[in-house]
Motif scaffolding. Sequence first.
Motif, short mmCIF file in Angstrom:
data_model
loop_
_atom_site.label_atom_id
_atom_site.label_comp_id
_atom_site.label_asym_id
_atom_site.label_seq_id
_atom_site.Cartn_x
_atom_site.Cartn_y
_atom_site.Cartn_z
N PRO A 44 20.83 -5.27 5.10
CA PRO A 44 21.16 -6.22 4.02
C PRO A 44 21.58 -5.50 2.75
O PRO A 44 21.08 -4.42 2.42
CB PRO A 44 19.85 -7.00 3.83
CG PRO A 44 19.13 -6.86 5.12
CD PRO A 44 19.49 -5.51 5.65
N GLU A 45 22.52 -6.10 2.04
CA GLU A 45 23.01 -5.53 0.79
C GLU A 45 21.96 -5.61 -0.32
O GLU A 45 21.91 -4.76 -1.20
CB GLU A 45 24.29 -6.24 0.35
CG GLU A 45 25.50 -5.92 1.21
CD GLU A 45 26.01 -4.52 1.01
OE1 GLU A 45 25.57 -3.86 0.05
OE2 GLU A 45 26.85 -4.08 1.82
N GLU A 46 21.14 -6.67 -0.29
CA GLU A 46 20.11 -6.78 -1.32
C GLU A 46 19.10 -5.65 -1.16
O GLU A 46 18.98 -5.05 -0.10
CB GLU A 46 19.41 -8.14 -1.27
CG GLU A 46 18.74 -8.46 0.04
CD GLU A 46 19.65 -9.21 1.00
OE1 GLU A 46 19.12 -9.79 1.96
OE2 GLU A 46 20.88 -9.21 0.77
N THR A 47 18.39 -5.39 -2.22
CA THR A 47 17.49 -4.24 -2.26
C THR A 47 16.39 -4.37 -1.21
O THR A 47 15.65 -5.35 -1.17
CB THR A 47 16.86 -4.11 -3.64
OG1 THR A 47 17.89 -3.99 -4.62
CG2 THR A 47 15.97 -2.88 -3.71
N LEU A 48 16.30 -3.36 -0.35
CA LEU A 48 15.19 -3.26 0.59
C LEU A 48 14.03 -2.53 -0.10
O LEU A 48 14.08 -2.24 -1.28
CB LEU A 48 15.63 -2.53 1.85
CG LEU A 48 16.74 -3.19 2.67
CD1 LEU A 48 17.09 -2.31 3.87
CD2 LEU A 48 16.33 -4.56 3.14
N VAL A 49 13.02 -2.22 0.66
CA VAL A 49 11.85 -1.51 0.14
C VAL A 49 11.66 -0.25 0.97
O VAL A 49 11.85 -0.26 2.19
CB VAL A 49 10.59 -2.40 0.20
CG1 VAL A 49 9.38 -1.67 -0.37
CG2 VAL A 49 10.82 -3.70 -0.56
N THR A 50 11.29 0.83 0.31
CA THR A 50 11.11 2.12 0.97
C THR A 50 10.00 2.06 2.00
O THR A 50 8.95 1.42 1.80
CB THR A 50 10.80 3.20 -0.08
OG1 THR A 50 11.87 3.29 -1.00
CG2 THR A 50 10.58 4.55 0.58
N SER A 51 10.21 2.72 3.13
CA SER A 51 9.19 2.80 4.18
C SER A 51 7.91 3.41 3.62
O SER A 51 7.96 4.36 2.82
CB SER A 51 9.70 3.62 5.36
OG SER A 51 10.88 3.05 5.90
N PHE A 52 6.77 2.90 4.09
CA PHE A 52 5.49 3.32 3.50
C PHE A 52 4.37 3.10 4.52
O PHE A 52 4.39 2.14 5.30
CB PHE A 52 5.22 2.49 2.24
CG PHE A 52 3.84 2.66 1.68
CD1 PHE A 52 3.48 3.80 0.98
CD2 PHE A 52 2.89 1.67 1.86
CE1 PHE A 52 2.21 3.95 0.48
CE2 PHE A 52 1.62 1.80 1.35
CZ PHE A 52 1.27 2.94 0.66
N GLU A 53 3.41 4.04 4.48
CA GLU A 53 2.20 3.93 5.30
C GLU A 53 0.99 4.09 4.39
O GLU A 53 0.82 5.15 3.77
CB GLU A 53 2.18 4.99 6.40
CG GLU A 53 3.23 4.80 7.48
CD GLU A 53 2.97 3.58 8.35
OE1 GLU A 53 1.78 3.21 8.49
OE2 GLU A 53 3.94 3.01 8.88
N GLY A 54 0.18 3.06 4.27
CA GLY A 54 -0.99 3.09 3.40
C GLY A 54 -2.26 2.71 4.14
O GLY A 54 -2.25 2.42 5.34
N LYS A 55 -3.35 2.72 3.40
CA LYS A 55 -4.65 2.44 3.99
C LYS A 55 -4.79 0.99 4.40
O LYS A 55 -5.37 0.68 5.45
CB LYS A 55 -5.76 2.82 3.01
CG LYS A 55 -7.16 2.63 3.56
CD LYS A 55 -8.22 3.08 2.56
CE LYS A 55 -9.62 2.91 3.14
NZ LYS A 55 -10.67 3.34 2.19
#
Length: 407
Positions: free
Chosen positions: A113-124
């Motif tokens: 998608p052209e709209e802003t995605l979110v950076t891949s992330f691994e959290g608790k």
Amino acid sequence: MIFDRLRKLDVVFDSPELDSPPVFSSGDVVSGKVVVELAGAARVESLKLHAEGFAKVHWTESRSAGSSTAYTQNFSDEVEYLNRREVLLQADNGEHTTLSAGRHEFPFSFQLPEETLVTSFEGKHGSIRYWVKVKLHRPWFTVKKLKKEFTVIEPIDINTPSLLAPQAGTKEKMARIWYRNFGQVSITAKIDRKGYTPGEVIPVFAEFDNSTSRSVVPKAYITQTQTFIARGTMKQKKSVVATICGDVVGARRRETWHGRAIKIPPVGPSILQCRIIKVEYVLRVCVDVPGTSKLSLELPLVMGTIPLHPFGSRTSSVSSQYSLNLDWLRMAIPEQPEPPPDYSSVVSAEEAAQNASTSSPEEDLSGILGRPLMAYVQEFRLRPPPVYSEVDPNPQPCSIRPRCMTC
């Protein structure tokens, strides 16, 4: 007895570098191929591809409902960023297709998608993941599934006016133990900008004023805060990623940091656009006071992905909106040296009177000093060289004759 002739089912992404996995951002085209290896001829009903991307959070909390009873409450939420389906193989009649033995490749391609995605992330307590899922349907066999993740990193350019702006602050407190005051402690700290990238060094300019009767220890460290939000409840995880420790500041003394360096380790970029997951960074400058709580000053940071450009290659829009504040450099400049003594204090009265009588009249320099110094530098630098001539510009007078060597 039916034997499974499927040897391999794999997803291979197109990548410019074979050794490194591909990384994408919003608007990029994700391409690759699905590899199917068969030991013999086999019938296939369909081969489908499903691309997905979700941000998900989940955690549980135990709450007490009395002296002997307790219950567990679950908190979860998710946000969808990608949902794309594609059919790679399917018979026209809706029955099946026979594939021969060997290796078969089915290319695929889709645009994020052209709209802003979110950076891949691994959290608790949550994650942001993107993947491609493949389903192979065959008669008389269960559906064969394969899931392969890929990485999305949204670019954060720190060459913007908001991230190039200096960050500064001042904080103070009264050190108390029970009902006794030991004096006041204050911190003044500054950094040259808000945006940085991993691997950079942050020069910290700070001043610690210890007016107490006890010694204090100044410190600075970078903290990462992961925030997870679900059903109106927030869960946080804080960790220190880098730290520096200064020298002990004695009672009623002052310590100054003229650009004390703290290096940013390899950490993930800031995540600020997701509704349920946020990753934020802060530079915390603090003072440990024995016997009481510490004094802490926080300066916000943004971890970007596009490093700082050289000054000459910045765009005019950025350079025009960003101006250097001279007050910001005040702490980096050492104290002014003692002015030189007056001329009359180092010479005798007779010499001073004699020099005053022989000196030329004082010239009016108000007009010269009113112009900026850079104007004179440019004027001198751009002045053309003198014109070449065979005639001596300083000829000797005619009365002077050369001496005869025979005399």
